[in-house]
Design an enzyme around this catalytic site. Structure first.
Site, PDB file in Angstrom:
ATOM      1  N   TYR A 137       6.095   4.873  38.994  1.00 60.16           N
ATOM      2  CA  TYR A 137       6.420   3.292  39.125  1.00 60.16           C
ATOM      3  C   TYR A 137       5.281   2.755  40.002  1.00 60.16           C
ATOM      4  O   TYR A 137       4.825   3.192  41.051  1.00 60.16           O
ATOM      5  CB  TYR A 137       7.767   3.083  40.409  1.00 60.16           C
ATOM      6  CG  TYR A 137       8.164   1.863  40.856  1.00 60.16           C
ATOM      7  CD1 TYR A 137       7.366   0.610  40.497  1.00 60.16           C
ATOM      8  CD2 TYR A 137       9.027   1.783  41.746  1.00 60.16           C
ATOM      9  CE1 TYR A 137       7.909  -0.416  40.999  1.00 60.16           C
ATOM     10  CE2 TYR A 137       9.464   0.314  42.313  1.00 60.16           C
ATOM     11  CZ  TYR A 137       9.070  -0.513  41.847  1.00 60.16           C
ATOM     12  OH  TYR A 137       9.277  -1.686  42.263  1.00 60.16           O
ATOM     13  N   LYS A 165       6.606   2.085  34.792  1.00 57.21           N
ATOM     14  CA  LYS A 165       7.005   0.804  35.234  1.00 57.21           C
ATOM     15  C   LYS A 165       5.953  -0.113  36.091  1.00 57.21           C
ATOM     16  O   LYS A 165       5.562   0.286  37.046  1.00 57.21           O
ATOM     17  CB  LYS A 165       8.285   0.904  36.370  1.00 57.21           C
ATOM     18  CG  LYS A 165       8.820  -0.422  36.635  1.00 57.21           C
ATOM     19  CD  LYS A 165       9.858  -0.190  37.874  1.00 57.21           C
ATOM     20  CE  LYS A 165      10.445  -1.485  38.507  1.00 57.21           C
ATOM     21  NZ  LYS A 165      11.373  -1.049  39.650  1.00 57.21           N
TER      22      LYS A 165
END
EC number: 4.3.3.7
Length: 308
Positions: A137, A165
């Site tokens: 992330y 992400k």
């Protein structure tokens, strides 16, 4: 490790609380059902929107165990890992694996702004702690550490790191990643109001916050884009964008939970220090939410797009 099928619409789900701020797992699961019924493709628990850092370790495990049992393999279940130290992140990752999740969404260590060498060490070490595949992330806006495409190239030899992400709020990063690491990772858009642009540039999934309140509309945009019906996707996207902007504000959790409550999927109860918004701010955000509800697109207009 083969890349798992983490594509499509993946909610960063809320965690529901009782009035006394205790966990309301039943309400959390009911909310998941509303999104599953709309056809989401996965579920990410304990992310930013799930108030990860507001839960104690046992509460996190309670949420994960209940979710894994409730979802019953219908879609992949991932857990956020956002801890202050690498050792704590490893411990959390191990506990999440024991709870039965299918994968992890791992952030750099919280608070301290690590450099590239330290960030690489963090991800390699957390990857070694479990057998689970990992979504990295990258959210430098909120968490101050920017994982560059070159850093992802350095990490490319770690097979458990399978997806990114991307939440830098710079849609150019999708192309930069493709140019540097090719198809090594599954790329997912993590910024709601950049999703259509990201899909056009090669993102394969959408980790969304506003899907908590508008799951059918998220699925509609996804299906229109996947069908190549871009003009129709743009029409829905323009309706949705004022709502999607709420995902990029420091108070995104408060805003999204307010939208969830307005749409009848849960409450806006938060854990302090987060508090429900009040005054002019509340009226402004409610206006955005209520206008969207009143003018939401009729899925029948886009007949055929919702075929699974």
């Amino acid at each position: 490790m083969n890349k798992p099928q983490w594509t499509g619409v993946l909610p960063a789900a809320t965690t529901q609380f009782n009035d006394d701020e205790s966990l309301n797992i039943d309400a959390t699961l009911r909310h998941l059902d509303a999104m599953l019924d709309a056809g989401v493709h996965g579920m990410i628990m304990l992310g930013t929107v799930g108030e990860n850092c507001s839960l104690d370790p046992q509460e996190k495990i309670d949420v994960l165990k209940a979710t894994v049992e409730h979802v019953g393999g219908r879609v992949p279940v991932l857990s956020g890992v956002a801890e202050y130290t690498t050792k704590m992140a490893c411990r959390t990752a191990q506990a999440a694996q024991d709870a039965g999740v299918d994968g992890l969404m791992v952030l750099p260590a919280m608070v301290y702004r690590s450099d590239a060498r330290e960030t690489v060490y963090h991800y390699r070490t957390v990857a070694s702690a479990t057998d689970l595949p990992i979504m990295c992330y990258n959210n430098p806006i909120s968490y101050r550490v920017d994982i560059s495409p070159e850093t992802f190239a350095e990490l490319a030899d770690e097979p458990k790191l399978v997806a990114i992400k991307e939440s830098s709020e710079d849609v150019r990063r999708i192309t930069d990643l493709k140019n540097v690491v090719g198809d090594r990772y599954t790329l997912l858009c993590g910024v709601d109001d950049l999703v259509l642009e990201s899909l056009l540039l090669g993102a394969e999934g959408w980790v969304s916050g506003l899907v908590n309140a508008f799951p059918a509309e998220n699925r509609l945009i996804w299906d229109l884009a996947m069908a190549g019906r871009y003009q129709e996707a743009v029409e829905v996207y323009r309706w949705y964008t004022p709502l999607l902007h709420l995902d990029t504000h420091p108070k995104l959790v408060q805003y999204i939970k307010l939208a969830v409550a307005e749409c009848g999927y849960g409450t806006e109860k938060l854990r302090a220090p987060r508090l429900p918004i009040v005054g002019e701010e509340r009226e402004r955000v409610l206006g955005i939410i209520r206008r969207a509800i009143a003018t939401r697109p009729n899925a029948q207009t886009y007949a055929g797009a919702l075929a699974s």
